[in-house]
Scaffold this motif. Sequence first.
Motif, PDB file in Angstrom:
ATOM      1  N   ASP A 149       0.737  -1.225   0.082  1.00 38.49           N
ATOM      2  CA  ASP A 149       0.130  -0.081   0.134  1.00 38.49           C
ATOM      3  C   ASP A 149       0.364   1.381   0.281  1.00 38.49           C
ATOM      4  OD1 ASP A 149       1.036   0.546   2.523  1.00 38.49           O
ATOM      5  OD2 ASP A 149      -0.749  -0.790   3.434  1.00 38.49           O
ATOM      6  N   PRO A 177      -1.744  -1.599  -5.811  1.00 42.57           N
ATOM      7  CA  PRO A 177      -3.758  -0.750  -6.481  1.00 42.57           C
ATOM      8  C   PRO A 177      -4.454  -1.469  -5.274  1.00 42.57           C
ATOM      9  CG  PRO A 177      -3.423  -2.867  -8.106  1.00 42.57           C
ATOM     10  CD  PRO A 177      -2.553  -2.171  -7.472  1.00 42.57           C
ATOM     11  N   GLN A 178      -5.440  -1.101  -4.575  1.00 38.74           N
ATOM     12  CA  GLN A 178      -6.576  -1.290  -3.482  1.00 38.74           C
ATOM     13  C   GLN A 178      -7.454  -1.128  -3.538  1.00 38.74           C
ATOM     14  OE1 GLN A 178      -4.932  -0.971  -0.350  1.00 38.74           O
ATOM     15  NE2 GLN A 178      -3.008  -1.119  -1.911  1.00 38.74           N
ATOM     16  N   PRO A 179      -8.600  -1.986  -3.524  1.00 41.35           N
ATOM     17  CA  PRO A 179      -9.797  -2.233  -3.678  1.00 41.35           C
ATOM     18  C   PRO A 179     -10.616  -1.220  -3.645  1.00 41.35           C
ATOM     19  CG  PRO A 179      -9.474  -3.973  -2.350  1.00 41.35           C
ATOM     20  CD  PRO A 179      -7.804  -3.100  -2.263  1.00 41.35           C
ATOM     21  N   GLN A 180     -11.454  -0.658  -5.070  1.00 43.88           N
ATOM     22  CA  GLN A 180     -13.148   0.739  -4.721  1.00 43.88           C
ATOM     23  C   GLN A 180     -13.638  -0.261  -3.371  1.00 43.88           C
ATOM     24  OE1 GLN A 180     -12.060   3.305  -6.367  1.00 43.88           O
ATOM     25  NE2 GLN A 180     -10.049   2.497  -7.397  1.00 43.88           N
ATOM     26  N   ALA A 181     -13.436   0.584  -3.137  1.00 40.80           N
ATOM     27  CA  ALA A 181     -14.773   0.605  -1.851  1.00 40.80           C
ATOM     28  C   ALA A 181     -15.964   0.379  -2.246  1.00 40.80           C
ATOM     29  CB  ALA A 181     -14.562   1.792  -0.961  1.00 40.80           C
TER      30      ALA A 181
END
Length: 315
Positions: free
Chosen positions: A270, A311-315
Amino acid sequence: MTTALLPYSSLPAERIGVHPPTELPANIRLGTVYLTVANLTRSLDFYQRVLGFALLRQTPATEGQAAVAELGVAGSPAVLVRLQEQPGANPIPRRGRLGIYHLAVLLPTRADLGCFIKHVHSLGVNLGSSDHNYSEATYLTDPDGFTIEVYRDRPRSEWQVSEQGEIQSALDPLDEAGVLQAAGTNHWQGLPAGTTIGHLHFYTGDLRAAAAFYHKALGFDIETWSLSGALFVGAGGYHHHLGLNVWAAGSPAATTADARLLRWELWVPDAVTRDAAATRLQAAGYAVEPTPKGPIATDPWGIRVLLRAEPQPQA
């Protein structure tokens, strides 16, 4: 005095390796390796025909822009190696430049390594090999003098450590007959799904300075420290994500006139982890340059690492 050896799994994670004040998380990975080569057509022949990379995309040279090829595994968008052409770039003399020693392509299975060995033998290409205790490895040299390791890991249950938590390495002969037997009647079809850049190995000028950058500031654990003129550092108890040696100490660092490593990518989970690593490096006095993809830090010998956040998962 002989050091008693233990199964890797007999020690808890906190006792394996030498840990820095702030260590990288276990789930890091190495990304794209960016290389400058003298002749892109010549290099593509080697990387595709001999090593089995798939050409993902290619950009011809334009005014002010070098020709580039991005290579990976067929069916995967991940770029493992990016080749940038620089006509006239000097080939790398053996142990003659500080910078990259080799990049290591990690195959998923022993059978895959056996298929690769059969393939290379059929081409008549010179192939070195070694058993490192935790892995079985082969070595080739590309047209610019870069060494390429192609290897497979043994399961961690088969690794060994000392009572002090040092992962045990070796330079034993490869059991090539056993590796070929594992391949059976299968044939090489190019790099298989699941292939990654397993580790990189650098020529540095000083091990104390290398440990200050890669261990104390960047946050890798020192996994092996008893090798002659080398340290192996990694994260999550891996035998090594980076090899650091002084086998070319006294040689000049690679210059813009040479075939060379432009940079390599270190992916962390992250942005918080990425930015913390960049802050540690900057606080220790190393050059850190912000870029749209992430900060680039430069070690004492001009080796550049691009810190990237998954990349972070979309909320």
